[in-house]
Design a protein around this motif. Structure first.
Motif, short mmCIF file in Angstrom:
data_model
loop_
_atom_site.label_atom_id
_atom_site.label_comp_id
_atom_site.label_asym_id
_atom_site.label_seq_id
_atom_site.Cartn_x
_atom_site.Cartn_y
_atom_site.Cartn_z
N THR A 131 10.75 -14.94 3.53
CA THR A 131 9.74 -14.22 4.14
C THR A 131 9.33 -12.24 3.94
N SER A 132 11.29 -12.32 3.43
CA SER A 132 11.30 -10.59 3.46
C SER A 132 10.36 -10.32 1.93
N ILE A 133 10.38 -10.95 1.48
CA ILE A 133 9.89 -11.05 -0.16
C ILE A 133 8.23 -10.71 -0.33
N ALA A 134 8.42 -11.80 0.52
CA ALA A 134 6.37 -12.23 0.70
C ALA A 134 5.73 -10.83 1.78
N LEU A 135 6.70 -10.52 2.80
CA LEU A 135 6.19 -9.49 2.77
C LEU A 135 6.15 -7.75 2.39
N LEU A 136 7.08 -8.28 1.18
CA LEU A 136 7.01 -6.74 0.60
C LEU A 136 6.15 -6.60 -0.39
N ALA A 137 5.84 -8.63 -1.16
CA ALA A 137 5.09 -7.96 -2.26
C ALA A 137 3.64 -7.30 -1.51
N VAL A 138 3.25 -8.10 -0.40
CA VAL A 138 2.02 -7.93 0.35
C VAL A 138 1.60 -6.63 0.47
N PHE A 139 2.61 -5.71 0.63
CA PHE A 139 2.72 -3.96 1.02
C PHE A 139 2.71 -3.55 0.09
N VAL A 140 3.12 -3.92 -0.68
CA VAL A 140 3.52 -2.91 -2.31
C VAL A 140 2.05 -3.58 -2.52
N PHE A 185 -1.77 11.37 2.04
CA PHE A 185 -2.04 10.48 2.64
C PHE A 185 -1.56 9.11 2.11
N LEU A 186 -0.54 9.28 1.91
CA LEU A 186 0.73 8.46 1.80
C LEU A 186 1.57 7.61 3.17
N PHE A 187 1.36 9.36 3.29
CA PHE A 187 1.87 9.03 5.56
C PHE A 187 1.04 8.17 6.32
N ALA A 188 0.36 8.38 6.37
CA ALA A 188 -1.00 7.37 6.47
C ALA A 188 -1.30 6.68 6.35
N VAL A 189 -1.20 6.21 4.87
CA VAL A 189 -1.38 5.21 4.34
C VAL A 189 -0.85 4.04 4.54
N LEU A 190 0.36 4.49 4.00
CA LEU A 190 1.83 3.08 4.61
C LEU A 190 2.05 2.89 5.81
N TYR A 204 -5.36 -6.62 -4.59
CA TYR A 204 -5.93 -6.19 -5.08
C TYR A 204 -7.15 -6.99 -5.27
N LEU A 205 -7.52 -8.20 -4.80
CA LEU A 205 -9.13 -8.58 -5.18
C LEU A 205 -9.01 -8.96 -3.39
N LEU A 206 -7.91 -9.33 -2.69
CA LEU A 206 -8.27 -9.85 -1.38
C LEU A 206 -7.16 -9.78 -0.27
N GLU A 207 -7.06 -8.41 0.10
CA GLU A 207 -6.08 -7.70 0.82
C GLU A 207 -6.30 -9.01 1.28
N SER A 260 -0.29 0.30 -3.43
CA SER A 260 -0.63 0.79 -4.52
C SER A 260 -2.04 0.31 -4.94
N GLY A 261 -2.72 -0.45 -4.48
CA GLY A 261 -4.18 -0.95 -4.64
C GLY A 261 -4.86 0.81 -3.89
N ASP A 262 -4.20 1.30 -2.37
CA ASP A 262 -4.99 2.47 -1.82
C ASP A 262 -4.66 3.20 -2.82
N LEU A 263 -3.14 3.57 -3.82
CA LEU A 263 -3.41 4.76 -4.29
C LEU A 263 -4.03 4.99 -5.68
N GLY A 264 -4.14 3.64 -5.63
CA GLY A 264 -4.65 3.56 -7.18
C GLY A 264 -6.41 4.55 -6.91
N LEU A 265 -6.65 3.79 -5.70
CA LEU A 265 -8.56 4.29 -4.84
C LEU A 265 -8.21 5.80 -4.67
N TYR A 266 -6.95 6.28 -4.37
CA TYR A 266 -6.62 7.76 -4.80
C TYR A 266 -6.94 8.69 -5.76
N MET A 267 -6.25 7.88 -6.52
CA MET A 267 -6.12 8.40 -7.98
C MET A 267 -7.38 8.57 -8.68
N ILE A 268 -8.81 7.58 -8.27
CA ILE A 268 -9.85 7.44 -8.88
C ILE A 268 -10.76 8.56 -8.61
#
Length: 200
Positions: free
Chosen positions: A52-61, A135-140, A31-34, A65-73
């Protein structure tokens, strides 16, 4: 790098955190610096502190979710009559809305890769009423590609024989952040040159 993101990075690298704390820390850092979040997650995976799988998932989530937050704003701002009136009385704003709706996937996909446009682009998408599914399809899709490319590159670099022999994994984070800043500047100059020239 802000003081908060630096503090989060130091906290993540201290080495005695649970998997859940590391996961949540990477999400917060994204959220601060992707870019820093991706490089930090790759470093933790190289050091085998985080699978590795958890690290990748954390970055993706974190990023998605930050992008979705911007959309909701943007969606919330759409309800403010004054803002709607101020924006849509201009012909350029109306034509921008038409373009964004007609080419939503390509526009949002490119916004993800062009530095400096993400916050404005994703917030405007919500404000201009781009359908959430588009939005979600393109961004994800773009986020998955971006995360795998950057994370995978630094993970492979960290696992290179030279880094392993010299125990220089800590070099990945400053090296990665500097490299991503240079790539961002290069993308800005090449992809946005025409836009800046027309705006003058």
């Amino acid at each position: 790098m802000t003081d908060i993101s630096k503090a989060v990075e130091v906290w993540l690298l201290q080495g005695n955190l649970s998997l859940l704390a590391l996961f949540l820390g990477i999400v917060l850092l994204s959220y601060l610096l992707e870019d820093l979040a991706i490089v930090t997650a790759a470093s933790l995976a190289v050091e085998q502190t985080l699978p590795t799988s958890i690290a990748l998932l954390a970055v993706f989530v974190g990023i998605s979710s930050g992008d979705l937050g911007l959309y909701m704003i943007g969606k919330v701002a759409q309800r403010v009559r004054f803002l709607r009136y101020r924006l849509f009385r201009y012909q350029r704003a109306r034509s921008l809305r038409h373009i964004v709706h007609r080419r939503a996937f390509m526009t949002l996909f490119l916004v993800r890769f062009i530095p400096g446009l993400r916050t404005v682009g994703f917030t405007l998408s919500g404000f201009l009423g781009v359908p959430k599914t588009k939005f979600l399809f393109a961004v994800l899709t773009a986020t998955a590609l971006w995360t795998v490319l950057i994370f995978g590159s630094f993970f492979q670099l960290g696992n290179a024989q030279w880094f392993q022999q010299h125990q220089s994994g800590w070099v990945l984070i400053p090296l990665g952040v500097c490299l991503m800043v240079l790539v961002n500047k290069l993308l800005t100059k090449t992809l946005l040159r025409d836009t800046y020239d027309r705006a003058r």
